[in-house]
Design a protein around this motif. Structure first.
Motif, mmCIF file in Angstrom:
data_model
loop_
_atom_site.group_PDB
_atom_site.id
_atom_site.type_symbol
_atom_site.label_atom_id
_atom_site.label_comp_id
_atom_site.label_asym_id
_atom_site.label_seq_id
_atom_site.Cartn_x
_atom_site.Cartn_y
_atom_site.Cartn_z
ATOM 1 N N ARG A 187 10.367 24.489 -18.525
ATOM 2 C CA ARG A 187 9.653 23.246 -18.869
ATOM 3 C C ARG A 187 8.795 23.499 -20.085
ATOM 4 O O ARG A 187 8.120 24.536 -20.188
ATOM 5 C CB ARG A 187 8.807 22.778 -17.688
ATOM 6 C CG ARG A 187 7.982 21.521 -17.979
ATOM 7 C CD ARG A 187 7.251 21.032 -16.743
ATOM 8 N NE ARG A 187 8.167 20.431 -15.786
ATOM 9 C CZ ARG A 187 7.874 20.227 -14.495
ATOM 10 N NH1 ARG A 187 6.698 20.604 -14.017
ATOM 11 N NH2 ARG A 187 8.762 19.669 -13.702
ATOM 12 N N GLY B 295 6.481 18.406 -20.891
ATOM 13 C CA GLY B 295 6.988 18.093 -19.561
ATOM 14 C C GLY B 295 8.497 17.996 -19.492
ATOM 15 O O GLY B 295 9.058 17.790 -18.404
ATOM 16 N N THR C 14 12.240 19.165 -19.145
ATOM 17 C CA THR C 14 12.677 20.219 -18.239
ATOM 18 C C THR C 14 14.168 20.485 -18.399
ATOM 19 O O THR C 14 14.961 19.548 -18.575
ATOM 20 C CB THR C 14 12.389 19.812 -16.780
ATOM 21 O OG1 THR C 14 10.983 19.537 -16.651
ATOM 22 C CG2 THR C 14 12.780 20.901 -15.809
ATOM 23 N N LEU D 156 6.287 16.801 -9.719
ATOM 24 C CA LEU D 156 5.101 16.084 -10.174
ATOM 25 C C LEU D 156 4.994 14.725 -9.501
ATOM 26 O O LEU D 156 6.003 14.073 -9.226
ATOM 27 C CB LEU D 156 5.156 15.886 -11.693
ATOM 28 C CG LEU D 156 5.264 17.159 -12.535
ATOM 29 C CD1 LEU D 156 5.542 16.797 -13.988
ATOM 30 C CD2 LEU D 156 4.001 17.997 -12.420
ATOM 31 N N GLY E 234 1.372 12.489 -12.928
ATOM 32 C CA GLY E 234 1.297 13.732 -13.668
ATOM 33 C C GLY E 234 0.697 14.890 -12.911
ATOM 34 O O GLY E 234 0.838 16.049 -13.332
ATOM 35 N N THR F 126 10.440 15.434 -13.304
ATOM 36 C CA THR F 126 9.851 15.326 -14.637
ATOM 37 C C THR F 126 8.745 14.275 -14.624
ATOM 38 O O THR F 126 8.700 13.423 -13.736
ATOM 39 C CB THR F 126 10.922 14.927 -15.673
ATOM 40 O OG1 THR F 126 11.464 13.648 -15.311
ATOM 41 C CG2 THR F 126 12.050 15.953 -15.710
ATOM 42 N N PRO F 127 7.835 14.306 -15.593
ATOM 43 C CA PRO F 127 6.769 13.296 -15.629
ATOM 44 C C PRO F 127 7.362 11.898 -15.787
ATOM 45 O O PRO F 127 8.162 11.647 -16.688
ATOM 46 C CB PRO F 127 5.953 13.691 -16.869
ATOM 47 C CG PRO F 127 6.301 15.110 -17.139
ATOM 48 C CD PRO F 127 7.716 15.289 -16.689
#
Length: 755
Positions: free
Chosen positions: A39, A43, A45, A77, A84, A227-228
């Motif tokens: 990552r 953010g 990945t 996350l 986040g 992921t965010p």
């Protein structure tokens, strides 16, 4: 024994390799074995899939050696409640593959004192995504737009869907795959085995896919992604963020088997017994049997042809009845499998935004599949049909041709739909659509065509612009036969704005589409403020909205105006409180009966206002649903309404009851009446592949009681047995429940052959 293949790709810019395609990773460089996770600071990945020499044993226990020797994928996350932040509970995931399957496994931890909610076993039931669950989405062509998704809850209930251009999911896609779940002291586990034959992909070494994981911890109402994920643009359902394929991680290390042509043949046989009431009050009894076949052929890796002969939809659940308090047509959803698969390729004029819209949508549809094979409540036989859907590079294609037979007043008719769309940038597209009906519903000796162009453009993360322009051609209906729409949307999490302008001409007539009203020009605007208060622990979000809907006729006279305000409170546990107030103006040109009653609203201009309130009980409760009430004016009278809907009472993980009731009391100058609509859906799942479902309805509008009982058994993957019983009674005096209108018992079996 494990082997790890490193993708021959680079981050940020393409570079040629010996036997790999040009691919630019939307993320950090591929992790080097034995690592499987990387990552970057933004953010983004990248994951590495691990090849196994032996199939993964599907038992939900996760005790094989591969889970000890392969590092898990972690660092999930929150999306909500704290976007986040690290997930409050640990999740470990793995991706393996061999020569025939891709395997996805997860160990979902929960803290002592926590619990998982799992009360649904039926495949694709909406309740599965409201349970604790784990889901994976694969973007197999790495186009950052389209995906195949699979999910399961702790008791093994499964769901699957496809998403096209990050749009609404098609949950009626039912591929062959398998899943097992289990329990351990700290939580629950899941193992999925997805055959490559159930997917579309490019074969060869060092392939790159997109991938996203989603987990819901229901007792905390916590949504977790790999992921965010932004909280903007998803509306009330945070799970919809899984459709944001452009935000998915990157999956490398895939040396995939050759993509076969994926030929599927599914013949069926059906037997039925029917009883129909004749016009003179007698009974007409019929016995029948029939056969037909559906077939699927992979033209290319991402272009599929479907064929159907002597199509039968006897296994489809009957429509849910609705109460119509307006003077416009109601929209009933499509439920027939042939038209549901690949439907995303036939969408026209859809906004790129994902935000909800306050107020009714009057935009016409150029293609509404219920125009084919149905004429009101009458079933029209489909003799033969074909469809081609898929992608060719940056082009999306949807082509359909259906031939229906003659049935009563409906002549034999050919229907053609052509849809082409070109992708631009990451989330934008332009396209065109053409529909043709060989026999017009209005002019029997002529045909009907509709054609148009549309575009959908996404800017930044939350700004969307979309629109279309369309025209129809019908004999004797020339002039004012166009329609167009332009829409702007800002779908931020805290603030929102929608602007919409729509025109529909007097003679605009899409006969393979859907049209609620004609001869109008609509202007719509909405403002939204949605703060997330940190000082009130029980509240996740407040929402204030105000909207104006302004509709004028073609001659410029005001026909409809609605000013509406809404306040919503979303609580941390999933409950919601909603209140709306509306001030309306309606110009009625022609008297119309209300909700099928004998009471009519006369021509004239009417100003009236009302207020409505509702409370939604969160889906984590054993008994959930929405309680609503409405009070105020209705044209030149009043309306009082109460209702309970979208409900579910979970008796056991296998059995549920979904009652619904709606009562409207209308008092106007021409009379008064009460509409009552009662409905109960009851489901019992024997296994994830076998269930019994009943739907019983009563509507006071036509004094009819109807029931539908469906038994479905997927006796082997992709092959099904259906037993369906349907009846309808007219309860008006003096018949009572002796007034049988129709009754049918159908047994249908199909068998899937994959070549």
């Amino acid at each position: 024994m494990l082997t790890g293949a490193a993708a021959r790709v680079t981050a940020g810019a393409p570079q040629q390799q010996a036997d790999a395609p040009f691919v630019a990773l939307d993320g950090p460089p591929a992790p080097v074995a034995p690592e499987v996770f990387a990552r970057d600071a933004n953010g983004k990945t990248t994951l590495r899939a691990v090849r196994v020499d032996q199939p993964v044993m599907l038992d939900g226990r996760l005790d094989e050696a591969i889970y000890q020797s392969t590092p898990p994928i972690t660092a999930f996350l929150q999306m909500l409640p704290r976007a986040g932040d690290p997930a409050s509970e640990r999740t470990e995931a793995w991706i393996f593959y061999d020569g025939s399957h891709v395997y996805v496994s997860a160990r979902c931890w929960d803290a002592p004192g926590g619990w998982d909610l799992a009360n649904e076993l039926r495949r694709d039931a909406s309740q599965i995504r409201e349970n604790d669950h784990f889901a994976v989405l694969f973007d197999t062509f790495y186009d950052r737009r389209n995906g195949f998704a699979f999910s399961s809850n702790p008791v093994g209930g499964r769901g699957d869907f496809t998403t096209t251009d990050e749009g609404s999911p098609n949950v009626d896609w039912n591929p062959v795959w398998d899943v097992r779940t289990g329990r351990f002291d700290g939580g629950w586990t899941v193992e999925m085995a997805i055959p490559f034959k159930s997917l579309r992909y490019r074969s060869g070494s060092s392939q790159v896919w997109g991938v996203q994981f989603r987990r819901l911890i229901r007792h905390k109402n916590e949504w977790i992604y790999l992921t965010p994920m932004p909280t903007s643009g998803v509306g009330a359902f945070a799970g919809a963020a899984l459709n944001r394929v452009s935000r998915a991680a990157t999956l490398v290390g895939l040396d995939l088997p050759s993509a076969s042509k994926n030929i599927e043949i599914k013949p069926y046989g059906i037997a039925r017994a029917e009883t129909l009431r004749t016009p003179i009050g007698g009974r007409d009894r019929n016995l029948g049997r029939d056969v037909g076949v559906d077939a699927k052929y992979g033209i290319t890796a991402n272009l599929t042809a479907d064929f159907t002969y002597n199509t039968d939809f006897a296994q489809v659940e009957i429509d849910e009845q609705q109460v119509n308090l307006t003077r416009f047509s109601l929209f009933f959803p499509e439920k027939r499998e042939f038209f549901l698969e690949g439907r995303g390729f036939f969408e026209f004029g859809r906004s790129a935004g994902l935000g909800p819209q306050l107020g009714a949508s009057f935009a016409p549809s150029l293609f509404y599949s219920r125009r084919i094979g149905l004429n009101g409540a009458r079933v029209v036989p489909i003799d033969v049909g074909g469809r081609v859907t898929g992608k060719m590079g940056r082009y999306g294609l949807g082509l359909m041709n259906i031939q229906t037979g003659e049935a009563g007043p409906s002549p034999a008719t050919n229907f053609t739909v052509l849809r082409v769309k070109r992708d631009f940038f990451r989330r934008s597209s332009v396209g065109a659509m053409l529909t043709n009906r060989s026999v017009s519903a209005l002019v029997p000796d002529g045909a009907n065509q509709a054609y148009g162009v549309d575009g959908s453009f996404a800017f930044f993360q939350d700004v969307f612009v979309s629109g279309y322009a369309a025209r129809t051609e019908t004999p004797d209906r020339q002039g004012k036969d166009t329609s167009y729409q332009g829409r702007f949307e800002y779908a931020g999490d805290r603030y929102g704005l929608q602007l919409d302008h729509l025109l529909v001409g007097t003679n605009f007539n899409p006969e393979v589409g859907f049209l609620r009203r004609t001869d109008f020009r609509r202007t719509f605007g909405l403002l939204r403020f949605s703060p997330r208060p940190k000082s009130i622990r029980s509240v996740r979000r407040f929402t204030w909205e105000t909207a104006l809907d302004y509709i004028v006729r073609g001659d410029g006279a005001l026909e409809s105006r609605e000013q509406k305000g809404r306040f919503n409170t979303e609580f941390q546990r999933g409950d919601q409180f909603n209140v709306e107030a509306a001030a309306n103006y309606e110009l009625v040109k022609t008297a119309f009966p209300v909700a099928g009653s004998t009471v009519t609203v006369l021509p004239g201009g009417y100003q009236f206002a009302d207020v409505a309130a509702s409370y939604s009980f969160g889906p984590q409760r054993r008994a959930s649903g929405v309680v609503s009430t409405q009070l105020g004016q209705y044209y030149d009278g009043t309306i009082k309404a109460i209702g309970f809907g979208s409900s579910r009472i979970s008796l056991t993980p296998r059995m549920s009851i979904e009652p619904s009731v709606s009562v409207n009391r209308i008092e106007v100058s021409r009379g008064d009446f009460t509409t009552t609509l009662l409905r109960s859906r009851n489901d019992y799942a024997f296994t994830p592949r076998m269930f019994l479902s009943t739907l019983v309805q009563y509507s006071s509008a036509d004094r009819a009681v109807s029931s539908n009982v469906r038994f479905r058994w997927e006796y082997q993957p992709g092959s099904e047995l259906f037993v369906v019983y349907t009846d309808e009674y007219d309860t008006r005096p003096p018949l009572g429940f002796q007034g049988l209108k129709n009754r049918a018992l159908v047994v249908k079996v199909n068998r899937l052959f994959r070549l």
